[in-house]
Design a protein around this motif. Structure first.
Motif, PDB file in Angstrom:
ATOM      1  N   ILE A   1       0.904  -1.134   0.130  1.00  0.00           N
ATOM      2  CA  ILE A   1       0.117  -0.085   0.011  1.00  0.00           C
ATOM      3  C   ILE A   1       0.632   1.338  -0.066  1.00  0.00           C
ATOM      4  N   LYS A   2       0.647   1.905  -1.144  1.00  0.00           N
ATOM      5  CA  LYS A   2       1.450   3.271  -1.173  1.00  0.00           C
ATOM      6  C   LYS A   2       1.086   4.180  -0.021  1.00  0.00           C
ATOM      7  N   ILE A   3       1.970   5.077   0.373  1.00  0.00           N
ATOM      8  CA  ILE A   3       1.642   6.156   1.487  1.00  0.00           C
ATOM      9  C   ILE A   3       2.294   7.478   0.691  1.00  0.00           C
ATOM     10  N   ILE A   4       1.258   8.361   0.602  1.00  0.00           N
ATOM     11  CA  ILE A   4       1.894   9.923   0.241  1.00  0.00           C
ATOM     12  C   ILE A   4       1.542  10.817   1.223  1.00  0.00           C
ATOM     13  N   SER A   5       2.748  11.315   1.545  1.00  0.00           N
ATOM     14  CA  SER A   5       2.523  12.177   2.935  1.00  0.00           C
ATOM     15  C   SER A   5       2.501  13.848   2.258  1.00  0.00           C
TER      16      SER A   5
END
Length: 301
Positions: free
Chosen positions: A192-196
């Motif tokens: 699961i990709k995380i973009i902050s």
């Protein structure tokens, strides 16, 4: 002035359910509602057996129609503006936006809650392609490319894990918040990709999300997803009437709607200050109404 047995404030599933039980118990009640229900933007309500997929307004209309069978139940399309209690909470004086004043022995607070979104533009898509409850809308979003928007780590982790049951194509957006290494690792183990990066804009048409634009100029294509709003009570009746709250803002009860204040009862989302399903809210209204009727019976017998 006639004294009512009970005033029910709020015509959502908990208030409708409570009114039905009290009407069938031959109690003289007044139900107030002003059409500010949280689910007014919802296209379909799910999870209520025999009514899966019903529009919220239709649900309310069916409930109000059923109440017409019981002559002791009255309905006012109005907002309760003030509640004044006398010494000992023996009676309550209730003022409403229709200019009328009422006296009642007991009150059920069922006014619900509302959402607050910190990201501009979410409400444009809320109820059509962005949702808050996976159990309500997860089935319709199954296997789609989804986004999870949550600005607190505990919300991001919990919501993502639950949604993963319906779709594994997930991207988590934290809008400038960095997850802990442990939290990030939990999601990354599932690819699961995380973009902050901070979110600049949500782009789509007619309430249907197409992509998200970030402050960096990057964009992400997504067809919908889930968000973690902040919730608040729409009024301060519980607090003003002296009902005891716990450290999380939940109104303390005996488990069946009685608050710490005599003759004041509470049901549905108003009690928890958190979202709930139609089914659970209706059940809470049922329990509160039974408590009201039980107390009236024991006091008068």
């Amino acid at each position: 002035m006639n004294v009512l047995d009970c005033i029910v404030i709020g015509g959502g599933p908990s208030g409708l359910s409570a009114s039905l039980i009290l009407g069938r118990a031959r109690r003289k009640i007044m139900l107030f509602d002003d059409d500010t229900n949280r689910n007014t933007m919802t296209q379909e309500s799910h999870g209520f057996i025999t009514r899966d997929g019903i529009k919220p307004q239709e649900f309310k209309e069916l409930g109000l129609k059923e109440l017409e069978k019981y002559p002791s139940v009255s309905f006012a399309h109005a907002t309760v503006t003030e509640i004044i209690k006398d010494k000992g909470n023996e009676k309550f004086f209730v003022k409403a936006s229709n200019g009328q004043e009422y006296v009642t022995e007991k009150i059920i607070l069922a006014t619900g809650i509302q959402e607050v979104f910190s990201i501009q533009g979410i409400r444009e898509f809320y109820g059509k392609s962005l949702f808050s409850c996976p159990y309500c809308d997860g089935w319709e979003q199954r296997d789609k490319p989804l986004v999870v928007i949550a600005e607190k780590e505990k919300h991001a982790l919990h919501l993502t894990k639950v949604i993963y049951n319906w779709s594994e194509d997930l991207v988590v957006l934290t809008n400038g918040i960095t997850l802990s290494p442990e939290g990030a690792a939990e999601l990354q183990r599932r690819n699961i990709k995380i973009i902050s990066d901070p979110i600049k804009n949500l782009i789509g048409e007619d309430g249907y999300l197409q992509k998200i634009e970030f402050e960096t100029g990057e964009t992400l294509l997504r067809s919908g997803g889930f968000v973690a709003p902040i919730y608040y009570r729409t009024n301060q009746f519980a607090e003003k009437l002296g009902c005891e709250l716990d450290e999380d803002g939940k109104v303390k009860t005996d488990g069946v709607g009685r608050t710490s204040e005599k003759n004041i009862y509470i049901a549905g989302e108003t009690e928890r200050n958190r979202p709930s399903s139609l089914m659970i809210s209706a059940a809470k209204g049922n329990k509160a109404a039974v408590s009201v009727n039980t107390d009236l019976t024991m006091e008068r017998f």
